[in-house]
Write a protein that holds these residues in place. Structure first.
Motif, mmCIF file in Angstrom:
data_model
loop_
_atom_site.group_PDB
_atom_site.id
_atom_site.type_symbol
_atom_site.label_atom_id
_atom_site.label_comp_id
_atom_site.label_asym_id
_atom_site.label_seq_id
_atom_site.Cartn_x
_atom_site.Cartn_y
_atom_site.Cartn_z
ATOM 1 N N ILE A 125 50.831 7.877 -0.647
ATOM 2 C CA ILE A 125 51.422 8.960 -1.437
ATOM 3 C C ILE A 125 51.491 8.578 -2.912
ATOM 4 O O ILE A 125 51.268 7.418 -3.296
ATOM 5 N N PHE A 126 51.805 9.588 -3.748
ATOM 6 C CA PHE A 126 52.110 9.397 -5.159
ATOM 7 C C PHE A 126 53.553 9.842 -5.393
ATOM 8 O O PHE A 126 53.969 10.897 -4.911
ATOM 9 N N TYR A 127 54.314 9.005 -6.106
ATOM 10 C CA TYR A 127 55.680 9.350 -6.481
ATOM 11 C C TYR A 127 55.660 9.929 -7.900
ATOM 12 O O TYR A 127 55.134 9.300 -8.809
ATOM 13 N N ASN A 128 56.252 11.113 -8.090
ATOM 14 C CA ASN A 128 56.275 11.763 -9.404
ATOM 15 C C ASN A 128 57.703 12.054 -9.814
ATOM 16 O O ASN A 128 58.502 12.575 -9.021
ATOM 17 N N ASN A 129 58.008 11.715 -11.072
ATOM 18 C CA ASN A 129 59.290 12.080 -11.665
ATOM 19 C C ASN A 129 59.024 12.438 -13.120
ATOM 20 O O ASN A 129 58.853 11.561 -13.969
ATOM 21 N N GLY A 130 58.931 13.732 -13.369
ATOM 22 C CA GLY A 130 58.525 14.164 -14.704
ATOM 23 C C GLY A 130 57.068 13.822 -14.950
ATOM 24 O O GLY A 130 56.190 14.144 -14.158
#
Length: 413
Positions: A125-130
């Motif tokens: 997966i890819f973690y995105n925050n902003g």
């Protein structure tokens, strides 16, 4: 017979007390040998135990999964007149789903040596925050079963595992992910799977393992959440993790589970070959050093016994002339060696205990904490046995020389 034995003991003690300096030197040699043997083997055993525990916090004893397959030629012609050619072979595009995983799990748990087993969905997966983004992997599982296997709760720095069970879109992330993406408890985190499925998740826990790379990439979530990220239903499972009673039996037990399930059963040694090789090198190296020290102590006793026999030739001749058989002469000098060995062993046990206790209170820091060493009863008994055995041979060899002394030749000289 009893009187003769008491005379033998009295003669042996007289020899030892009449040359106290030599006796103390020999005993000190055994002391250092025994102390170093116990200390170094306890050190390597403690280090191996810590290393194994660190590995088993993220790796099961046996992992059952569906192995990738390479694409095959469209035409499989085995005749000698033609040549089969395949260009750019690739991994076949097949599902990694295990067929009927619930039944497989039930069959595995029925095996007598299995202590725990759980279903998993392993997904990239890819973690995105902003605008910030990190790639990593997530394990979808029943978190309480996972905790029984990996002791996840002991690595938690914030939050409780039970919260994840009550939060369908919950996620537990490593401290590295939290630091990189500036996340804290109950923050929302956007997760994108490798097939493009996007899911908004809530941080319900933060863990810190003994591996910085793991903390920067790994997360835990509910099994259903991982299945949704893969665009699959509730029967989709990619792995079964299994723990057994004795981790060292994992290679042999993996063969059993492969026959039971029909899928690849990878043991932890095969998955961590470099770690296992380093463990063997460390064990052999410390064993050689400790044995060398013990042998040096044995040679010290051997030299002292040889010197004693050379100095006591007249006494030995008198003993044999007065009726002492060669066997009693051997017993006298072997008894002297054993007394020196026993004295050195007792002092060695004391010295090793103090050394181990002092080192166990040395704080290393990081995830290790205090030095991973403790007093090992099995190593202690092994050290006592080996030390006394070396002492016995060191005394017996020169004692045989003393038993062969011809009193007539000594008197002539």
């Amino acid at each position: 017979m009893k009187k003769l034995r008491s005379v033998n003991i009295e003669i042996a003690l007289t020899h030892l007390l009449s040359r106290k300096r030599q006796t103390i030197v020999a005993a000190l040699g055994v002391t250092i040998g025994i102390a170093m043997y116990i200390f170094m083997n306890s050190l390597v055993k403690g280090s191996n135990r810590y290393s194994d525990n660190a590995v088993f916090k993220t790796t099961p004893h046996i992992r059952i999964y569906k192995e990738d397959e390479m694409s095959k030629p469209l035409k499989n012609d085995t005749s000698q007149n033609t040549t089969t050619v395949i260009i750019n072979p690739k991994i076949s595009n097949i599902s990694k789903n295990l067929i009927n995983p619930v039944k497989l799990l039930g069959d595995i748990k029925k095996q007598k040596d299995v202590t725990s087993a759980t279903l998993l969905v392993n997904t990239n997966i890819f973690y995105n925050n902003g605008k910030s983004q990190l790639n990593g992997s997530a394990l979808g599982m029943n978190i309480m079963e996972g905790n029984a296997m990996f002791d996840i709760q002991s690595t938690m720095v914030d939050g409780q595992l039970q919260t994840l069970l009550n939060t369908p879109n919950g996620i537990i992330i490593g401290v590295g992910i939290a630091s990189k993406l500036s996340l804290k408890m109950y923050d929302n985190l956007s997760v994108i799977s490798s097939i493009g499925v996007i899911k908004l998740m809530k941080v319900v826990g933060i863990f810190k393992s003994s591996n910085a790379a793991t903390d920067k990439s790994k997360s835990y979530m509910n099994l259903t959440a991982a299945q949704q990220l893969q665009g699959q239903g509730p029967s989709f499972v990619t792995d079964i993790y299994v723990d057994i009673k004795d981790p060292e039996e994992a290679p042999a037990y993996g063969i059993v589970l492969h026959g039971l399930t029909g899928y690849t059963a990878e043991d932890w040694q095969s998955a961590n070959e470099l770690f296992v090789a380093g463990k063997k090198i460390r064990t052999i190296m410390f064993a050689c050093i400790s044995w060398a020290i013990l042998l040096v102590a044995g040679f010290g006793i051997y030299n002292i016994m040889n010197m004693t026999i050379s100095q006591k030739l007249n006494d030995i001749a008198i003993l044999k002339a007065t009726g002492f058989p060669g066997g009693d002469v051997v017993r006298i000098f072997v008894l002297e060696a054993l007394i020196m060995g026993l004295l050195g062993t007792c002092m060695g046990l004391l010295l090793s205990s103090v050394s181990i206790n002092l080192l166990s209170h040395v704080y290393i820091g990081a995830d290790i904490g205090y030095f991973p060493i403790q007093f090992e009863p099995s190593v202690t008994f092994q050290g006592i046995g080996v030390g006394m055995l070396v002492t016995l041979f060191a005394g017996y060899i020169p004692a045989r020389k003393a038993a062969k002394v011809d009193p007539i030749e000594i008197f002539r000289k």
